[in-house]
Design an enzyme around this catalytic site. Structure first.
Site, PDB file in Angstrom:
ATOM      1  N   ARG A 287       4.098  -5.784   3.279  1.00 25.27           N
ATOM      2  CA  ARG A 287       4.147  -4.322   3.245  1.00 25.27           C
ATOM      3  C   ARG A 287       5.319  -3.727   4.020  1.00 25.27           C
ATOM      4  NH1 ARG A 287      -2.232  -2.634   4.237  1.00 25.27           N
ATOM      5  NH2 ARG A 287      -2.918  -3.239   2.164  1.00 25.27           N
TER       6      ARG A 287
ATOM      7  N   ALA B 249     -17.589   1.937  10.773  1.00 29.67           N
ATOM      8  CA  ALA B 249     -17.974   1.492  12.109  1.00 29.67           C
ATOM      9  C   ALA B 249     -19.124   2.350  12.650  1.00 29.67           C
ATOM     10  CB  ALA B 249     -16.773   1.544  13.047  1.00 29.67           C
TER      11      ALA B 249
END
Lengths: 653, 207, 245
Positions: free
Chosen positions: A346, A60
């Site tokens: 998950r 980012a």
């Protein structure tokens, strides 16, 4: 509840709701276009006069710094590492999602949007997620143009794979090093701007506070980690791209130095912190080998495609795996979830592993592990085929554990991997402090309560390359600001506060190391605010954390001074923030009495033992306002509307 | 370094092959030496070719030496503090490039004084290299020096040839092994070829 | 395991340093080398001594932050990064020498920490493809032959740890520089800047004070990511090609 003389941290108050006011109304497909059209522009000739601070150089931050500099802004950028290339994005393995539909397999922006909202267990903002899906296609174009060596087919076109249980093949990858390659692409673009003089880069420099002048973020106070010099840097806007806070658990898959200090100091200066309890646990990590363990290593989830997970049926069975006969093994995922078996999501796989270990059936040192067995796959496909698919992962496993997974089943255990929570931001990625923006894992925006595989890289780059630059442009165009004088009292006061805190730490001269405190805090959080949480445990943690913090200020030992490279001081200083953050995480987890995504409250489950959301009560993002160390914070709720994707309960049974 | 090295390597191959004529008797090699002086005639004058070749070689030696000196200075400056833990690095051939080069430079000076200018040659018969060679290698210390120098040549070429290919960008993953094999073969052939002469003198095969 | 460590201690960039001896005990063979140093540091802090400073971050062999010369070898006896080196490769009672990367271009900051910013400047001089955000054509506009893509990837794997420089007897950065030149120059996207890239990067590399290449091959032997030695030849080829115009 508050106002009482013996008010505690638990007595949080409910503040005004918070809402995103930046996303335009109208059809969701048109909102981003509309927002960009509504945005005011800064005359290219005037951009050099604007300084923007970017903290962090991961996907980012690197992407944002390079892009803003290309547009003509003067960027001042910081990273605590010795080089911007080392940001932890580099360690991401799997891939990056994009709705390119190159496979013609029915993918679309709409489907990626839908999958992400649903995967986030309906705790993300629809407008943001839709924009993320739209922008995803541009990211791939951008990265290919930069020379990112994505995997290709013999025809020279890009290869994709299916990832994280989705039905379409939309994940672009560069072997098991996608994060590295994407980060190097951003780093190279950033390096070009540094060499051109458009970015003033400060490596080995850590942000220790935010400068808020007249209600706006106008800079930061940072410490040169080599000389110890503490000084202010001023700007017209500040962008935090400092990553997530998974390291609060001490043991995680994060890099050792990744930390929460930048976002936490911003939180202390007025930025709301949203959904801190939304943390993601990854089921296939290499278990810890002993007390000395300093971090955990992730292994690609793809292993679950061919490996079978099991533990002994009997408690405390310490026989070597080969001596445990088939009928004494419990392939618990296949037993409990016959439809999905070893491929359940998950969080479900992680929790199931914890449950069997809690029952005393775990394997390996300390009973904190389960077997991931490839014997069947090797029998079925042959050793060569297994090696071709997973060779590098088997090698990595063997290097770390000295066990050969071709002969002995792997041992795996879940570990903290990613944090969905972060600074609250609006559609413009602006926090509640005007002029302070948060991008990438540092914000809370797009993943709701659970992030899908291969979406972290997508969000980091989307924010940095494509979302932040136009919204920041708008902010700068609308708010021409006078320069902050170098002797402004906010600067001198903030610098003094930073300095005082470091001196206080150095002055304690106690008998416990920073790591010993961090380890203790991490274990506490893992036990009480980890894979499964309940009220009693969270209350225990909330009682323990302030005592640990008090002990820290009595017993911490940091040798050396603040005027030199002092890694113990860096650690201790970050710990001070971890204590406060840990407290808020537990409070957030306690107040959210539902289960959703990565947040599992044992009190809130379906009869089958699955996470049960309570949308009517908790269909909001929780944005917390800081009121003082150990003081009860204020909760601001952002109601979440689902116009396009209607909430449903997950079921994998 | 690579270009000058390759020039000298080419010369060494010719020189070594020429040397082998010593096994065909005095007339053969003496005739060969005389012929060398006539190359290019009548376009070139007597010994012109030889002098052109000599000046080319001199330039190559000087440039090779100067580059080596500059590179060494730069390399030593790039590592001002040494490691406390010493460890053998790279192959013997690679590690001995610098000192091997110095030995070879000294050898060349001696070699010219001995067999070209005949300044230090015991026979010193102009135009009779066969006799001069036999006389020179009759001295044990010359033999020792010569053997050491020729081993140095072998080692130098072993690393130098492959290294030149690398520097000139001629190497790649597929060619790497073939180049190393060629380097070893060249090194072995030249060392053996050159050493055969003094060995033959010492053993009485050539007298 | 009980070990004797001889570690380079240097208080700051301008301070004199020396090898200092420490003893550590109770080391588990499953520890990584850095966890072994963590153990030592915990002891040092408790005693009130300054812990040994060393760079590290991801501890899974990909960020390139860690790196020390262990018994004369960059990253130690195994071909991996220091963080992925485990103590089972040593024997009980061993004496282990630990030193920082040594190169004029990598000045010591403290103890085992060195300044590798020279690498960043080399990348900044040309180790990129000029593609401002938003300017990219569709990703499938230019197919890339698989072979070129694979070669690019193989070279893009460089983690910038500096082991090549540390291992090179000349402190040369040729392998690092060539890895980036080859990565970008084999791709069609990198073609327009092909000549200027190699020229500028080699110039920048020389200006940083790295040594010259004498093709000892130590760099490629030490490289934890297996960047091959012929990469240097490939960069030389690119350089000569650029010089010919």
């Amino acid at each position: 509840m508050s106002g009482d003389e013996v008010s505690t941290y638990l007595d949080y108050t409910l503040g005004e709701p918070v809402a995103d006011t930046r996303a335009p109304a109208g059809p969701i497909e048109q909102r981003w276009d509309q927002r960009r059209f509504d945005a005011k522009l800064v005359n290219p000739a005037n951009r050099r006069k604007h300084t923007v601070i970017v903290v962090g150089t991961g996907l980012a931050g690197g992407a944002a710094g390079a892009t803003l500099a290309e547009q003509g802004y003067h960027v001042v950028q910081f990273c605590f590492q010795d080089s911007p290339r080392r940001a932890h994005s580099i360690a991401a393995q799997g891939g990056i999602n994009a709705a390119k539909n190159y496979r013609n397999d029915g993918d679309s922006v709409r489907r990626l949007f839908y999958d992400t909202v649903k995967g986030g267990d309906f705790r993300a903002r629809e407008s943001n997620v839709h924009r993320l899906a739209q922008v995803s296609v541009e990211i791939i174009d951008q990265c290919v143009a930069q020379g990112v060596p994505f995997a290709r087919e013999y025809g020279g076109l890009l290869d994709t794979r299916s990832f994280g249980g989705v039905q379409v093949s939309r994940t672009f990858y560069a072997r098991g090093q996608t994060g590295q390659q994407l980060l190097l692409g951003a780093y190279q673009a950033l390096s070009r701007q540094i060499a051109a003089g458009n970015v003033e880069m400060h490596p080995r420099t850590e942000m220790l506070d935010l400068l808020v002048v007249d209600g706006r973020a106008r800079g930061i106070v940072a410490r040169d980690l080599v000389t110890g010099e503490i000084r202010s840097y001023t700007a017209d806007a500040v962008v935090l791209a400092s990553g997530g806070y998974g390291n609060v658990f001490y043991l995680s898959t994060n890099a050792k130095n990744s930390n929460a200090t930048a976002i936490w100091r911003a939180h202390r200066r007025g930025a709301y912190f949203a959904n801190p309890c939304f943390t993601q646990i990854h089921p296939t990590c290499i278990p810890r080998s002993g007390e000395h363990q300093s971090k955990l290593t992730l292994m690609s989830e793809s292993l679950r495609n061919d490996g079978r997970i099991w533990v002994p049926k009997a408690q405390g069975d310490t026989r070597p795996p080969a001596e445990i006969p088939e009928e004494e093994r419990d392939y618990y995922l296949e037993r409990i979830y016959p439809a999905f078996g070893n491929l359940v999501p998950r969080d479900i796989a992680s929790r199931a592993a914890k449950n069997v270990c809690d029952e005393g059936r775990g394997v390996g040192p300390g009973g904190q592990g389960v077997y991931l067995d490839f014997a069947d796959a090797i029998r079925r496909l042959g050793r060569d085929a297994v090696e071709a698919k997973y060779g590098n992962l088997f090698e990595m496993y063997e290097r770390i554990t000295a066990e050969d997974p071709y002969r002995v089943p792997m041992r795996i255990y879940p570990a903290i991997h990613y944090t969905m929570g972060g600074l609250w931001v609006d559609y413009d990625l602006q926090t509640t402090v005007p002029g302070l923006f948060a991008i990438g894992e540092a914000n809370f925006s797009d993943h709701g309560a659970n992030r899908l595989g291969a979406s972290a890289l997508m969000q980091g780059l989307a924010d940095g390359y494509f979302v932040l630059p136009p919204t920041l442009n708008d902010y700068l165009a609308r708010h021409p600001l006078p320069a902050v004088p170098a002797d402004h009292p906010v600067l001198t006061e903030t610098e003094a506060e930073v300095e005082d805190r470091l001196n206080l730490i150095l002055a304690v001269d106690g008998d416990r190391t920073p790591d010993s405190f961090h380890r203790e805090l991490g274990e506490l959080l893992w036990d009480e605010c980890g894979m499964a949480r309940d009220e009693a445990g969270l209350r225990r943690a909330l009682e323990r954390i302030p005592r640990l913090r008090e002990e820290f200020w009595r017993r911490i030992k940091v040798p050396g001074t603040g005027q030199e490279l002092n890694q113990s001081l860096e650690k201790a200083n970050r710990l001070v923030d971890y204590f406060e953050l840990a407290e808020l995480m537990c409070l957030d987890a306690l107040h959210r009495a539902e289960s959703c995504g990565g947040h599992f409250r044992t009190e809130s489950q379906t009869p089958e033992g699955e996470a049960a959301r309570r949308d009517e009560e908790f269909g909001y993002a929780a944005a917390w306002e800081f009121t003082g160390t150990g003081a009860a914070p204020v909760l601001h709720r952002e109601a979440l509307d689902f116009e396009y994707v209607h909430p449903t309960q997950r079921s994998y049974a | 370094m690579a270009v000058t090295g390759l020039v000298m390597l080419l010369y060494l191959v010719a020189h070594m092959l020429g040397n082998l004529k010593v096994f065909f008797g005095p007339d053969d090699i003496n005739g060969y030496a005389a012929w060398l002086r006539t190359i290019g005639q009548p376009f070139l004058g007597h010994e012109w070719f030889l002098w052109i070749a000599r000046s080319g070689l001199l330039a190559a030696v000087v440039l090779h030496g100067v580059s080596a000196y500059q590179l060494s200075r730069r390399d030593l400056a790039a590592r001002p503090s040494k490691y406390a833990h010493k460890r053998r690095r790279a192959s013997y051939a690679t590690r001995t490039m610098r000192w091997g080069g110095v030995i070879l430079a000294l050898f060349i000076v001696w070699h010219i004084l001995d067999l070209t200018t005949l300044t230090v040659n015991p026979a010193a018969e102009e135009g009779h290299p066969y006799q001069n060679i036999v006389a020179s290698f009759g001295r044990w210390y010359v033999d020792v020096f010569y053997v050491v120098a020729m081993l140095a040549v072998g080692l130098h070429i072993r690393h130098g040839f492959w290294s030149a290919a690398q520097t000139l960008g001629a190497n790649n993953a597929r060619r790497d092994r073939a180049l190393k094999l060629t380097a070893n073969t060249l090194a072995l052939a030249l060392t053996a070829g050159f050493l055969s002469v003094p060995v033959a003198v010492m053993t009485g095969i050539v007298k | 395991m009980n070990l004797t460590l001889r570690i380079w201690r240097q208080a700051g960039p301008d301070a004199a340093g020396s090898m200092t001896t420490y003893h550590v005990s109770g080391i588990s063979p499953d520890m990584s080398f850095l966890e072994m140093l963590d153990t030592l540091n915990e002891e040092l802090i408790t005693r009130g001594d300054q812990p040994v400073a060393f760079d590290h971050d991801c501890r899974e062999g990909i960020c390139g932050a860690c790196g020390m010369v262990i018994n004369g070898q960059a990253h130690g006896p195994e071909r991996t990064t220091t963080c992925q080196l485990h103590m089972r490769h040593f024997r009980d009672g061993d004496t282990i020498d630990v030193e920082p990367w040594r190169a004029a271009a990598f000045p010591v900051v403290k103890d085992l920490v060195v300044d590798r910013s020279a690498f960043d400047r080399i990348i900044g001089s040309g180790g990129y493809i000029t593609a401002p955000t938003g300017s990219a054509p569709d990703a499938h506009a230019t197919p890339v032959p698989k072979e070129a893509a694979d070669t690019a990837f193989e070279h893009a794997e460089c983690i910038g740890c500096g082991a090549c420089v540390a291992a090179c007897p000349n402190g040369s950065a040729m392998l690092f520089t060539s890895a980036k030149v080859v990565h970008l120059n084999v791709l069609p996207q990198g073609a327009p800047e092909r000549a200027s890239r190699v020229r500028n990067m080699v110039t920048a590399m020389d200006a940083e004070g790295f040594g010259g290449c004498t093709n000892t091959g130590e760099c490629a032997t030490a490289c934890p990511k297996g960047i091959p030695l012929p990469s240097i030849a490939a960069m030389n080829r690119e350089f000569l090609r650029a010089a010919r115009g």
